[in-house]
Design an enzyme around this catalytic site. Structure first.
Site, PDB file in Angstrom:
ATOM      1  N   ASP A   9       0.865  -1.188   0.000  1.00 35.06           N
ATOM      2  CA  ASP A   9       0.000   0.000   0.000  1.00 35.06           C
ATOM      3  C   ASP A   9       0.900   1.235   0.000  1.00 35.06           C
ATOM      4  O   ASP A   9       1.716   1.422   0.900  1.00 35.06           O
ATOM      5  CB  ASP A   9      -0.891  -0.020   1.249  1.00 35.06           C
ATOM      6  CG  ASP A   9      -1.927   1.105   1.252  1.00 35.06           C
ATOM      7  OD1 ASP A   9      -2.896   1.003   2.004  1.00 35.06           O
ATOM      8  OD2 ASP A   9      -1.737   2.089   0.512  1.00 35.06           O
ATOM      9  N   MET A  10       0.764   2.056  -1.007  1.00 35.56           N
ATOM     10  CA  MET A  10       1.590   3.255  -1.106  1.00 35.56           C
ATOM     11  C   MET A  10       1.209   4.252  -0.012  1.00 35.56           C
ATOM     12  O   MET A  10       0.059   4.313   0.405  1.00 35.56           O
ATOM     13  CB  MET A  10       1.408   3.904  -2.480  1.00 35.56           C
ATOM     14  CG  MET A  10       1.770   3.003  -3.652  1.00 35.56           C
ATOM     15  SD  MET A  10       3.485   2.437  -3.608  1.00 35.56           S
ATOM     16  CE  MET A  10       4.323   3.994  -3.901  1.00 35.56           C
ATOM     17  N   ASP A 103      -3.487   2.204  -5.527  1.00 28.93           N
ATOM     18  CA  ASP A 103      -2.181   2.193  -4.856  1.00 28.93           C
ATOM     19  C   ASP A 103      -1.962   0.962  -3.984  1.00 28.93           C
ATOM     20  O   ASP A 103      -1.118   0.984  -3.099  1.00 28.93           O
ATOM     21  CB  ASP A 103      -1.988   3.475  -4.033  1.00 28.93           C
ATOM     22  CG  ASP A 103      -2.643   3.405  -2.669  1.00 28.93           C
ATOM     23  OD1 ASP A 103      -3.699   2.768  -2.554  1.00 28.93           O
ATOM     24  OD2 ASP A 103      -2.078   3.972  -1.717  1.00 28.93           O
ATOM     25  N   GLU A 104      -2.714  -0.076  -4.246  1.00 28.94           N
ATOM     26  CA  GLU A 104      -2.689  -1.243  -3.357  1.00 28.94           C
ATOM     27  C   GLU A 104      -2.754  -2.532  -4.149  1.00 28.94           C
ATOM     28  O   GLU A 104      -3.517  -2.612  -5.113  1.00 28.94           O
ATOM     29  CB  GLU A 104      -3.981  -1.224  -2.546  1.00 28.94           C
ATOM     30  CG  GLU A 104      -3.883  -0.944  -1.103  1.00 28.94           C
ATOM     31  CD  GLU A 104      -5.283  -1.010  -0.521  1.00 28.94           C
ATOM     32  OE1 GLU A 104      -5.562  -1.958   0.199  1.00 28.94           O
ATOM     33  OE2 GLU A 104      -6.093  -0.113  -0.820  1.00 28.94           O
TER      34      GLU A 104
HETATM   35  P1  TTP Z   1      -5.251   5.135   0.547  1.00 26.94           P
HETATM   36  O1  TTP Z   1      -4.231   4.058   0.332  1.00 26.94           O
HETATM   37  O2  TTP Z   1      -6.420   4.830   1.382  1.00 26.94           O
HETATM   38  O3  TTP Z   1      -4.556   6.403   1.174  1.00 26.94           O
HETATM   39  P2  TTP Z   1      -3.127   7.029   0.945  1.00 26.94           P
HETATM   40  O4  TTP Z   1      -2.282   6.194   0.042  1.00 26.94           O
HETATM   41  O5  TTP Z   1      -3.291   8.434   0.479  1.00 26.94           O
HETATM   42  O6  TTP Z   1      -2.515   7.075   2.392  1.00 26.94           O
HETATM   43  P3  TTP Z   1      -1.989   5.870   3.283  1.00 26.94           P
HETATM   44  O7  TTP Z   1      -0.553   6.182   3.537  1.00 26.94           O
HETATM   45  O8  TTP Z   1      -2.820   5.912   4.512  1.00 26.94           O
HETATM   46  O9  TTP Z   1      -2.190   4.607   2.489  1.00 26.94           O
HETATM   47  O10 TTP Z   1      -5.777   5.627  -0.851  1.00 26.94           O
HETATM   48  C1  TTP Z   1      -4.951   5.719  -1.997  1.00 26.94           C
HETATM   49  C2  TTP Z   1      -5.304   6.911  -2.829  1.00 26.94           C
HETATM   50  O11 TTP Z   1      -6.689   6.833  -3.192  1.00 26.94           O
HETATM   51  C3  TTP Z   1      -5.146   8.222  -2.087  1.00 26.94           C
HETATM   52  O12 TTP Z   1      -3.832   8.743  -2.202  1.00 26.94           O
HETATM   53  C4  TTP Z   1      -6.188   9.079  -2.720  1.00 26.94           C
HETATM   54  C5  TTP Z   1      -7.271   8.135  -3.178  1.00 26.94           C
HETATM   55  N1  TTP Z   1      -8.422   8.194  -2.252  1.00 26.94           N
HETATM   56  C6  TTP Z   1      -9.482   9.040  -2.574  1.00 26.94           C
HETATM   57  O13 TTP Z   1      -9.483   9.662  -3.624  1.00 26.94           O
HETATM   58  N2  TTP Z   1     -10.528   9.132  -1.684  1.00 26.94           N
HETATM   59  C7  TTP Z   1     -10.560   8.446  -0.506  1.00 26.94           C
HETATM   60  O14 TTP Z   1     -11.529   8.578   0.281  1.00 26.94           O
HETATM   61  C8  TTP Z   1      -9.466   7.569  -0.189  1.00 26.94           C
HETATM   62  C9  TTP Z   1      -9.473   6.796   1.101  1.00 26.94           C
HETATM   63  C10 TTP Z   1      -8.428   7.490  -1.090  1.00 26.94           C
HETATM   64 MG    MG Z   2      -2.120   4.122   0.347  1.00 30.80          MG
END
Ligand code: TTP
Ligand code: MG
Length: 348
Positions: A9-10, A103-104
């Site tokens: 997970d990024m 991103d996962e």
């Molecule tokens: P996430 O992996 O949930 O969040 P993140 O990568 O920004 O942070 P973390 O370090 O906690 O993993 O989501 C990945 C991307 O998806 C995020 O950068 C932006 C997008 N996203 C949205 O557009 N809306 C949302 O509600 C969420 C949760 C994510």
């Molecule tokens: Mg992420």
């Protein structure tokens, strides 16, 4: 054999990309979100999270919490490109990849040294993309996903089989896969707040109350998850098209073009290790109107002959060939990684 599953997970994905591309945003609160009045935050850099800003929060509220933050619009094309690069890196280490979101992803590395693979993936992502990822390793998808969240950002966590039950015990039930806010409320009504409460609960009652889902969360509460990592549909497309110097209405010439596109695209598939499921033919007529027609294979292929015959069939049966054609193209979507390496049955 015990499985070894990695979840990647990024970290603060969109925000980290913008920080990388604009050095003056480094170490600053960066918030990505829409611009309209009702827009919400997509993500916030870890610096911005210190102000209490998080995904799905109204942008207006974020601005109140951190007026000096750097507020940026969403550049989806850029994030998708980075996502593809990440998935390609993962493809070096396992052909069994299942992206969960932009991103996962999960990869199955059963029988291999999961820890050194995870370290190498982090290194590749850092060296090649100047981004950080958090990685979890465990015996199944559910546990690997929980693990990747333990040491965010830039984390690497292994949850060993023997530690699973104790790891799970104190977590809130909302951490169980499939338990959303509504189910959490229902569980709370039964006096179930943490995973240990589920472990101790009577399975029959859970099944009576929640049906199949009751059994699922009971299994998850013990870290049991037999779902396979499902080789995925790659969120990528490839294509070839040509705008002709002079408009064409000769079917023979058009088919020759399709044959060339088919061979080139088949080669691209083989190089990338993909198979194609959906093929689309695009035609722009001399009056600039554009039409596309698609066909989805039940068995994905990389075979240039099958691709050619299918595109030819689409062209002849679905388009108006009495009109002059200005542009012709083929594109592929729904690409998949085969479980087994592609066996080349012919020379390319
Ligand atoms: P996430 O992996 O949930 O969040 P993140 O990568 O920004 O942070 P973390 O370090 O906690 O993993 O989501 C990945 C991307 O998806 C995020 O950068 C932006 C997008 N996203 C949205 O557009 N809306 C949302 O509600 C969420 C949760 C994510
Ligand atoms: Mg992420």
């Amino acid at each position: 054999m015990d499985r070894a599953i990695i979840h990647i997970d990024m970290d603060a994905f969109y925000a980290s990309i913008e920080q990388r591309d604009n050095p003056c945003f480094k170490n600053k609160p960066v918030i990505i979100g829409g611009r309209s009045k009702r827009a919400v935050v997509c993500t916030a850099s870890y610096e911005a999270r210190k102000y209490g800003i998080h995904s799905a929060m109204p942008m207006a509220k974020a601005k109140r919490l951190c007026p000096k933050g750097i507020y940026l619009p969403v550049n989806m094309d850029k994030y998708k490109r980075e996502s593809r690069k990440i998935m390609n890196i993962l493809g070096r280490y396992s052909k069994i990849i299942e992206p969960l979101s932009i991103d996962e992803a999960f990869i199955d590395v059963t029988g291999k040294d999961a820890l050194s693979i995870a370290k190498q993936i982090k290194k590749d992502i850092k060296n090649e993309l100047q981004l950080t990822a958090s990685i979890g390793i465990s015996a199944n998808k559910f546990m690997a996903k929980l693990a990747s969240d333990v040491e965010k950002p830039d984390g690497l966590t292994i949850i060993k089989k023997e530690d699973i039950i104790n790891f799970l015990k104190p977590l809130p039930v909302s951490k169980l896969w499939g338990v959303g806010p509504r189910m959490e409320r229902e569980l709370n009504k039964l006096g179930i707040y943490i995973v240990e409460d589920v472990q101790k609960y009577n399975l029959d009652i859970l099944i009576k109350k929640f049906g199949k889902k009751g059994k699922e969360i009971y299994n998850f509460s013990f870290g049991i998850d037999n779902r396979p990592v499902e080789t995925h549909l790659v969120s990528q497309s490839i294509g070839e098209e040509e705008t002709f110097l002079k408009d064409i209405n000769d079917i023979g010439i058009l088919c020759k073009k399709l044959r060339i596109f088919s061979i080139n695209l088949s080669n691209k598939l083989v190089k990338k290790g993909f198979l194609v499921k959906t093929i689309t033919v695009k035609v722009k007529y001399s009056d600039f109107t554009v039409e596309t027609r698609s066909f989805t294979f039940s068995i994905p292929t990389y075979d240039s002959n099958i691709i050619y015959e299918t595109s030819k069939h689409l062209l002849i049966s679905k388009f108006n060939l009495t009109k002059n054609i200005r542009l012709l193209g083929i594109s592929f979507s729904n690409l998949i990684y085969p479980h087994d390496p592609i066996q080349l049955s012919f020379e390319i």
